[in-house]
Design a protein around this motif. Structure first.
Motif, PDB file in Angstrom:
ATOM      1  N   SER A   1      17.277  -3.995  -2.884  1.00 14.42           N
ATOM      2  CA  SER A   1      17.037  -2.749  -2.069  1.00 14.42           C
ATOM      3  C   SER A   1      15.372  -2.143  -2.063  1.00 14.42           C
ATOM      4  O   SER A   1      14.885  -1.949  -1.176  1.00 14.42           O
ATOM      5  N   LEU A   2      14.946  -2.393  -3.294  1.00 14.87           N
ATOM      6  CA  LEU A   2      13.440  -1.945  -3.519  1.00 14.87           C
ATOM      7  C   LEU A   2      12.480  -3.063  -2.834  1.00 14.87           C
ATOM      8  O   LEU A   2      11.609  -2.546  -2.060  1.00 14.87           O
TER       9      LEU A   2
ATOM     10  N   ASP B   1      15.489   9.346  -6.304  1.00 12.12           N
ATOM     11  CA  ASP B   1      14.381  10.353  -6.231  1.00 12.12           C
ATOM     12  C   ASP B   1      14.545  11.267  -7.542  1.00 12.12           C
ATOM     13  O   ASP B   1      15.481  11.203  -8.421  1.00 12.12           O
TER      14      ASP B   1
ATOM     15  N   ARG C   1      13.309  -4.784  -0.174  1.00 10.41           N
ATOM     16  CA  ARG C   1      13.720  -4.618   1.306  1.00 10.41           C
ATOM     17  C   ARG C   1      12.664  -3.355   1.887  1.00 10.41           C
ATOM     18  O   ARG C   1      12.356  -3.464   2.971  1.00 10.41           O
ATOM     19  N   ASP C   2      12.549  -2.325   1.172  1.00  6.71           N
ATOM     20  CA  ASP C   2      11.871  -1.303   1.353  1.00  6.71           C
ATOM     21  C   ASP C   2      10.596  -1.173   1.067  1.00  6.71           C
ATOM     22  O   ASP C   2       9.567  -0.320   1.259  1.00  6.71           O
ATOM     23  N   LYS C   3      10.162  -2.448   0.648  1.00  4.26           N
ATOM     24  CA  LYS C   3       8.682  -2.878   0.262  1.00  4.26           C
ATOM     25  C   LYS C   3       8.085  -1.663  -0.828  1.00  4.26           C
ATOM     26  O   LYS C   3       7.034  -1.286  -0.645  1.00  4.26           O
ATOM     27  N   SER C   4       8.889  -1.405  -1.845  1.00  6.35           N
ATOM     28  CA  SER C   4       8.507  -0.490  -2.701  1.00  6.35           C
ATOM     29  C   SER C   4       7.341  -0.942  -3.437  1.00  6.35           C
ATOM     30  O   SER C   4       7.667  -2.173  -3.958  1.00  6.35           O
TER      31      SER C   4
ATOM     32  N   ARG D   1      15.769   3.709  -8.085  1.00  8.49           N
ATOM     33  CA  ARG D   1      16.525   3.768  -6.687  1.00  8.49           C
ATOM     34  C   ARG D   1      16.530   5.199  -6.267  1.00  8.49           C
ATOM     35  O   ARG D   1      16.699   5.399  -5.236  1.00  8.49           O
TER      36      ARG D   1
END
Length: 355
Positions: A178-179, A231, A181-184, A229
């Motif tokens: 997930s991280l 906030d 994919r979000d390019k975190s 993941r």
């Protein structure tokens, strides 16, 4: 397997023969025959040699092949061994006297009476050998059954662990995906933490125990990995009270409850997600409570457990004899409480029994 059985059988007769010899000497002494003790000991040893060989063939070779479906053969063997325990035994005594090994003590006894006395001794020895042999085999059978049960439970425990670890890694990889994919920017840090956890699982969790401080470190890494993941709305409180951080604990035993709090708890919470974790170990009594927010409003009397909790419950059943795992679902809150008496670990009892 047959070789192991032969070794056990040999071990039985190694101490069974001298036990019978000493029993016969003790019986003679109690009956007042304490004169010529050395000569009497030689006599008994000579007779015991014969009886031991005969009883061995009777109990280990003849009886295992005996069948009531062959009455003629059965009658033959009964008559044969009666002859062996009477006339054969008398012949062995006579041979010892001829070779000046056996010494006649006391007044002369008619041959018929002598044969009768020897027959009684022979049959009595067969009963003694048979009873002790039966007890010995029964004990060995129970030990073998217990060992098989232990091995089967250990295999099941290993299987449960093999299920839990991939399940845990699968969830963690999903988080990293997930991280990524979000390019975190947090993705590299999460991969680094995952590598530490993999190293721990590969090299530190193969044994039955691990220091509790090492498990705490991996839980902290997992929490930090999961926090990436979310906030700042997620509130996590993790505290512990330990008498000794070096005391032993089965590796990753507590992880399923922590993982469950994230996977089936805060991930489904919409408002004010939280996780409260507390671990206490005092006087070898473990108390672990995990409370987390959920998306379920109603309370349910029966909680449907996922694979992580089900595997944990079975692991506890295999590893401890005194434990309690309680889970309850209340309005928007899920609570798991684990209590263990660490001194009741099954592996400890197995090692103590073997020693």
């Amino acid at each position: 397997m047959k070789k192991l059985s032969d070794i056990r059988r040999f071990q039985l007769y190694v101490w069974l023969v001298p036990a019978f010899l000493l029993l016969k000497l003790l019986t003679d002494t109690l009956n007042g025959a304490d004169d010529f003790l050395v000569l009497r000991g030689v006599n008994v040893a000579w007779l015991t040699i014969y009886l031991s060989v005969v009883n061995y063939y009777l109990l280990e070779c003849t009886l295992p092949q005996f069948s009531w479906k062959k009455p003629v053969a059965g009658i033959f063997w009964v008559l044969l061994y009666l002859g062996i325990y009477s006339f054969g035994f008398y012949g062995w005594r006579t041979l010892g006297a001829t070779l000046h090994i056996f010494t006649s003590l006391g007044p002369a006894v008619p041959t018929g009476k002598r044969i009768g006395a020897l027959t009684g001794l022979g049959i009595g020895s067969a009963c003694f050998f048979a009873i002790v042999r039966h007890i010995f085999n029964h004990i060995k059978l129970k030990q073998t059954a217990q060992q098989l049960l232990i091995e089967r439970q250990q295999a099941e425990l290993n299987f449960l662990k093999s299920q839990t670890n991939p399940h845990f890694l699968f969830n963690t990889l999903n988080n990293i995906y997930s991280l990524a994919r979000d390019k975190s920017d947090l993705a590299p840090e999460s991969i680094l933490r995952l590598s530490k956890m993999l190293r721990y699982m590969l090299y530190e969790t193969s044994g039955p125990y691990i220091a509790v401080e090492q498990d705490l470190k991996i839980i902290e890494d997992y929490i930090a990995l999961e926090e990436l993941r979310y906030d700042d709305s997620l509130r996590i409180n993790f505290n512990h009270d330990l008498e000794d951080r070096k005391q032993s604990l089965p590796p990753l035993l507590l992880m399923p409850l922590v993982e469950n709090a994230f996977k089936h708890g805060v991930s489904e919470s919409r408002e004010h997600p939280f996780i409260d974790i507390h671990l206490s170990i005092k006087n070898r009594r473990l108390f672990f409570i995990v409370k987390n927010s959920t998306g379920d409003e109603a309370s349910y009397p029966d909680v449907r457990e996922n694979i992580g909790l089900s595997n944990l419950r079975r692991q506890l059943e295999l590893q401890y004899t005194d434990y309690q795992l309680e889970v309850k679902q209340e309005a928007f809150v899920f609570t798991a409480i684990l209590k263990i008496n660490l001194d009741t670990h099954v592996q400890d009892k197995v090692h103590h029994h073997r020693r």
